[in-house]
Design a protein around this motif. Structure first.
Motif, short mmCIF file in Angstrom:
data_model
loop_
_atom_site.label_atom_id
_atom_site.label_comp_id
_atom_site.label_asym_id
_atom_site.label_seq_id
_atom_site.Cartn_x
_atom_site.Cartn_y
_atom_site.Cartn_z
N UNK A 90 0.84 -1.20 0.00
CA UNK A 90 0.00 0.00 0.00
C UNK A 90 0.88 1.25 0.00
N UNK A 91 1.93 1.25 0.81
CA UNK A 91 2.83 2.40 0.83
C UNK A 91 3.59 2.52 -0.49
N UNK A 92 3.94 1.39 -1.11
CA UNK A 92 4.60 1.41 -2.41
C UNK A 92 3.65 2.00 -3.46
N UNK A 93 2.40 1.61 -3.42
CA UNK A 93 1.40 2.13 -4.36
C UNK A 93 1.26 3.64 -4.19
N UNK A 96 4.40 5.35 -5.65
CA UNK A 96 4.42 5.32 -7.12
C UNK A 96 3.32 6.19 -7.71
N UNK A 97 2.18 6.28 -7.05
CA UNK A 97 1.10 7.15 -7.52
C UNK A 97 1.58 8.61 -7.50
N UNK A 100 3.91 9.13 -10.40
CA UNK A 100 3.17 9.20 -11.66
C UNK A 100 2.53 10.58 -11.81
N UNK A 101 1.94 11.07 -10.72
CA UNK A 101 1.32 12.40 -10.77
C UNK A 101 2.36 13.48 -11.06
N UNK A 102 3.55 13.37 -10.45
CA UNK A 102 4.63 14.33 -10.71
C UNK A 102 5.07 14.25 -12.16
N UNK A 103 5.21 13.04 -12.68
CA UNK A 103 5.61 12.87 -14.08
C UNK A 103 4.54 13.42 -15.02
#
Length: 134
Positions: A90-93, A96-97, A100-103
């Protein structure tokens, strides 16, 4: 209590033995005592069989209780392990979310900059082409 019954049976048998010897055959009391002795032996034998069956069943129950306790302990450990794995994932998700938002915002910014730069180049090209014509 068993000893008292046996003593009574032996005493009766002794009396019957004398009476039977006098009469030349087995007396009715001797037959009853013989039947009681046979019945006592049969009951004792059945009791031993039932006691063995009970011991086997009790052993099975104890084994099953140990196995179930072990399964419960193992299951609880597995639940703890899987809960830790779920928390970690959950913390990894979440991490990474965020990336992804930053990218995605970086890509949107870059596309806007590219569009603005393209417009500037097109304008400068048009100005250059107009100057060359003159």
């Amino acid at each position: 209590m068993k000893a008292a019954v046996r003593a009574a049976v032996v005493a009766c048998a002794a009396l019957v033995g004398r009476t039977a010897a006098d009469a030349g055959g087995e007396s009715p009391i001797g037959k009853v005592l013989s039947m009681l002795s046979d019945l006592q032996a049969k009951i004792i034998k059945e009791g031993e069989v039932v006691q063995k069956e009970y011991a086997d069943f009790a052993e099975w129950c104890e084994d099953r209780a140990r196995n179930v306790a072990h399964e419960i302990k193992t299951g609880k450990a597995e639940v703890d392990s899987l809960t830790a794995t779920i928390d970690e994932q959950t913390s990894t998700i979440a991490s990474l979310t965020t990336k992804v938002e930053e990218a995605a915002s970086g890509i949107a910014t870059d596309e806007a900059d590219l569009k603005a730069a393209t417009e500037i180049r097109d304008k400068e090209h048009a100005d250059f082409a107009a100057e060359e014509k003159e």
